[in-house]
Design an enzyme around this catalytic site. Structure first.
Site, PDB file in Angstrom:
ATOM      1  N   GLU A   1       0.884  -1.167   0.000  1.00 18.57           N
ATOM      2  CA  GLU A   1       0.000   0.000   0.000  1.00 18.57           C
ATOM      3  C   GLU A   1       0.918   1.212   0.000  1.00 18.57           C
ATOM      4  O   GLU A   1       1.356   1.672   1.049  1.00 18.57           O
ATOM      5  CB  GLU A   1      -0.930  -0.020   1.215  1.00 18.57           C
ATOM      6  CG  GLU A   1      -2.119  -0.917   0.979  1.00 18.57           C
ATOM      7  CD  GLU A   1      -3.243  -0.727   1.989  1.00 18.57           C
ATOM      8  OE1 GLU A   1      -3.601   0.417   2.292  1.00 18.57           O
ATOM      9  OE2 GLU A   1      -3.731  -1.757   2.460  1.00 18.57           O
TER      10      GLU A   1
ATOM     11  N   ASP B   1      -9.481   1.197  -0.756  1.00 20.30           N
ATOM     12  CA  ASP B   1      -8.701   2.073   0.109  1.00 20.30           C
ATOM     13  C   ASP B   1      -9.598   3.225   0.542  1.00 20.30           C
ATOM     14  O   ASP B   1     -10.270   3.840  -0.290  1.00 20.30           O
ATOM     15  CB  ASP B   1      -7.444   2.592  -0.603  1.00 20.30           C
ATOM     16  CG  ASP B   1      -6.407   3.047   0.414  1.00 20.30           C
ATOM     17  OD1 ASP B   1      -6.103   2.270   1.340  1.00 20.30           O
ATOM     18  OD2 ASP B   1      -5.928   4.184   0.320  1.00 20.30           O
ATOM     19  N   SER B   2      -9.616   3.472   1.836  1.00 21.28           N
ATOM     20  CA  SER B   2     -10.542   4.461   2.381  1.00 21.28           C
ATOM     21  C   SER B   2      -9.818   5.368   3.359  1.00 21.28           C
ATOM     22  O   SER B   2      -8.741   5.032   3.839  1.00 21.28           O
ATOM     23  CB  SER B   2     -11.679   3.758   3.125  1.00 21.28           C
ATOM     24  OG  SER B   2     -12.311   2.840   2.280  1.00 21.28           O
TER      25      SER B   2
ATOM     26  N   PHE C   1     -16.202  -0.482  12.645  1.00 22.79           N
ATOM     27  CA  PHE C   1     -14.758  -0.654  12.873  1.00 22.79           C
ATOM     28  C   PHE C   1     -14.077   0.699  12.695  1.00 22.79           C
ATOM     29  O   PHE C   1     -14.721   1.695  12.327  1.00 22.79           O
ATOM     30  CB  PHE C   1     -14.192  -1.703  11.902  1.00 22.79           C
ATOM     31  CG  PHE C   1     -14.203  -1.268  10.454  1.00 22.79           C
ATOM     32  CD1 PHE C   1     -13.089  -0.699   9.870  1.00 22.79           C
ATOM     33  CD2 PHE C   1     -15.352  -1.409   9.677  1.00 22.79           C
ATOM     34  CE1 PHE C   1     -13.112  -0.280   8.544  1.00 22.79           C
ATOM     35  CE2 PHE C   1     -15.383  -1.003   8.351  1.00 22.79           C
ATOM     36  CZ  PHE C   1     -14.249  -0.436   7.782  1.00 22.79           C
TER      37      PHE C   1
ATOM     38  N   PHE D   1     -12.748   4.232  12.570  1.00 19.64           N
ATOM     39  CA  PHE D   1     -13.217   5.517  13.093  1.00 19.64           C
ATOM     40  C   PHE D   1     -14.735   5.581  13.275  1.00 19.64           C
ATOM     41  O   PHE D   1     -15.261   6.639  13.625  1.00 19.64           O
ATOM     42  CB  PHE D   1     -12.809   6.646  12.121  1.00 19.64           C
ATOM     43  CG  PHE D   1     -11.327   6.810  11.929  1.00 19.64           C
ATOM     44  CD1 PHE D   1     -10.535   7.372  12.918  1.00 19.64           C
ATOM     45  CD2 PHE D   1     -10.717   6.419  10.740  1.00 19.64           C
ATOM     46  CE1 PHE D   1      -9.163   7.540  12.729  1.00 19.64           C
ATOM     47  CE2 PHE D   1      -9.348   6.583  10.536  1.00 19.64           C
ATOM     48  CZ  PHE D   1      -8.574   7.146  11.540  1.00 19.64           C
ATOM     49  N   ASP D   2     -15.435   4.495  13.032  1.00 20.14           N
ATOM     50  CA  ASP D   2     -16.907   4.525  13.089  1.00 20.14           C
ATOM     51  C   ASP D   2     -17.478   5.141  14.372  1.00 20.14           C
ATOM     52  O   ASP D   2     -18.456   5.888  14.297  1.00 20.14           O
ATOM     53  CB  ASP D   2     -17.488   3.118  12.886  1.00 20.14           C
ATOM     54  CG  ASP D   2     -17.531   2.712  11.414  1.00 20.14           C
ATOM     55  OD1 ASP D   2     -17.322   3.597  10.553  1.00 20.14           O
ATOM     56  OD2 ASP D   2     -17.776   1.533  11.123  1.00 20.14           O
TER      57      ASP D   2
ATOM     58  N   HIS E   1     -19.719   6.124   2.609  1.00 17.62           N
ATOM     59  CA  HIS E   1     -18.776   6.215   1.496  1.00 17.62           C
ATOM     60  C   HIS E   1     -18.634   4.869   0.782  1.00 17.62           C
ATOM     61  O   HIS E   1     -18.723   4.770  -0.422  1.00 17.62           O
ATOM     62  CB  HIS E   1     -17.423   6.691   2.034  1.00 17.62           C
ATOM     63  CG  HIS E   1     -16.942   5.889   3.224  1.00 17.62           C
ATOM     64  ND1 HIS E   1     -17.727   5.694   4.332  1.00 17.62           N
ATOM     65  CD2 HIS E   1     -15.798   5.199   3.455  1.00 17.62           C
ATOM     66  CE1 HIS E   1     -17.077   4.935   5.200  1.00 17.62           C
ATOM     67  NE2 HIS E   1     -15.902   4.617   4.690  1.00 17.62           N
ATOM     68  N   ARG E   2     -18.477   3.801   1.591  1.00 13.61           N
ATOM     69  CA  ARG E   2     -18.263   2.481   0.976  1.00 13.61           C
ATOM     70  C   ARG E   2     -19.545   1.978   0.325  1.00 13.61           C
ATOM     71  O   ARG E   2     -19.510   1.441  -0.784  1.00 13.61           O
ATOM     72  CB  ARG E   2     -17.737   1.481   2.023  1.00 13.61           C
ATOM     73  CG  ARG E   2     -17.444   0.099   1.446  1.00 13.61           C
ATOM     74  CD  ARG E   2     -16.593  -0.749   2.370  1.00 13.61           C
ATOM     75  NE  ARG E   2     -15.325  -0.086   2.664  1.00 13.61           N
ATOM     76  CZ  ARG E   2     -15.060   0.564   3.800  1.00 13.61           C
ATOM     77  NH1 ARG E   2     -15.930   0.585   4.775  1.00 13.61           N
ATOM     78  NH2 ARG E   2     -13.903   1.178   3.966  1.00 13.61           N
TER      79      ARG E   2
HETATM   80  P1  IMP Z   1      -7.669   1.430   4.667  1.00 16.77           P
HETATM   81  O1  IMP Z   1      -6.302   1.933   4.289  1.00 16.77           O
HETATM   82  O2  IMP Z   1      -8.661   1.526   3.569  1.00 16.77           O
HETATM   83  O3  IMP Z   1      -7.656   0.074   5.292  1.00 16.77           O
HETATM   84  O4  IMP Z   1      -8.239   2.386   5.794  1.00 16.77           O
HETATM   85  C1  IMP Z   1      -7.493   3.335   6.477  1.00 16.77           C
HETATM   86  C2  IMP Z   1      -7.996   3.460   7.882  1.00 16.77           C
HETATM   87  O5  IMP Z   1      -9.306   4.000   7.868  1.00 16.77           O
HETATM   88  C3  IMP Z   1      -8.060   2.131   8.627  1.00 16.77           C
HETATM   89  O6  IMP Z   1      -7.524   2.321   9.911  1.00 16.77           O
HETATM   90  C4  IMP Z   1      -9.514   1.805   8.688  1.00 16.77           C
HETATM   91  O7  IMP Z   1      -9.861   1.172   9.907  1.00 16.77           O
HETATM   92  C5  IMP Z   1     -10.185   3.175   8.594  1.00 16.77           C
HETATM   93  N1  IMP Z   1     -11.433   3.033   7.859  1.00 16.77           N
HETATM   94  C6  IMP Z   1     -11.586   2.669   6.562  1.00 16.77           C
HETATM   95  N2  IMP Z   1     -12.886   2.589   6.243  1.00 16.77           N
HETATM   96  C7  IMP Z   1     -13.569   2.901   7.372  1.00 16.77           C
HETATM   97  C8  IMP Z   1     -14.950   2.952   7.681  1.00 16.77           C
HETATM   98  O8  IMP Z   1     -15.836   2.663   6.871  1.00 16.77           O
HETATM   99  N3  IMP Z   1     -15.240   3.302   8.939  1.00 16.77           N
HETATM  100  C9  IMP Z   1     -14.305   3.595   9.882  1.00 16.77           C
HETATM  101  N4  IMP Z   1     -13.008   3.557   9.659  1.00 16.77           N
HETATM  102  C10 IMP Z   1     -12.632   3.191   8.402  1.00 16.77           C
END
Ligand code: IMP
Length: 185
Positions: A36, A64-65, A140, A142-143, A167-168
């Protein structure tokens, strides 16, 4: 249709399972390691990941979020995983203590590659705010500290409800449209 979601995040996996399951698309988890890379946008991170993974996988989805806080000019954004690991939700709440400007958004970029087809990306966001305190035991990441409407946190929503506004969930809806186009009737 059955498609592999490459992630080690069980929370994301549940959301894909729910949102695509109701559309008759079955997902299964693949924990295939890939780099990543650190980049300026989620899209770049996903593009680089796709480049690497398409050498070894025929057909897959990656996601990626990130959480973008306006008061911090979008931080943690692409650094969200690092921020969650080091600061945690309590650390973010401390940084935001006393702040009146609490607007933030989640963004999600999905990369999808189907066998024999060119990869594509879809992205979506969800505007909301950072709550004053963590609430809820679901979800999970930041929810517990994020709410789309200033009411319940994402961690207080059921899977289906979070997917209907998140978003997702929105990115998955775009993905489903593309999958319908790419695979035909
Ligand atoms: P990632 O790189 O997409 O895995 O996400 C980066 C960070 O954002 C990780 O610590 C995830 O736990 C957090 N994250 C991603 N998507 C969400 C979500 O839908 N809700 C809360 N936290 C999220």
């Amino acid at each position: 249709m059955r498609i592999k979601v490459i992630t080690s995040n069980e929370g994301k996996m549940r959301e894909y399972g729910q949102a695509l399951g109701v559309l008759g698309i079955e997902v299964f988890q693949g924990d295939v390691p890939y780099d990543e890379v650190q980049a300026d946008t989620l899209e770049e991170v996903v593009e680089k990941g796709m480049e690497e993974l398409k050498q070894k996988e025929d057909s897959f989805i990656i996601d990626d979020s990130g959480l973008f806080i306006d008061r911090f000019h979008g931080f943690p954004g692409v650094y969200s995983a690092y921020a969650l690991k080091t600061l945690g939700n309590e650390g973010v709440l401390k940084l935001m203590a006393g702040e009146r400007r609490r607007s933030a958004r989640f963004e999600c970029c999905i990369g999808c590659k189907l066998a024999g087809q060119e990869p594509f990306l879809v992205s979506a966001g969800c505007q909301g705010e950072i709550l004053e305190e963590a609430r809820g035991a679901g979800g999970f990441g930041f929810d517990p500290i994020f709410s789309a409407d200033g009411g319940r946190s994402f961690a207080e929503l059921g899977l289906e409800e979070k997917n209907s506004i998140s978003h997702r969930g929105r990115a998955i809806a775009k993905l489903a449209e593309r999958l319908a186009e790419e695979t035909g009737p």
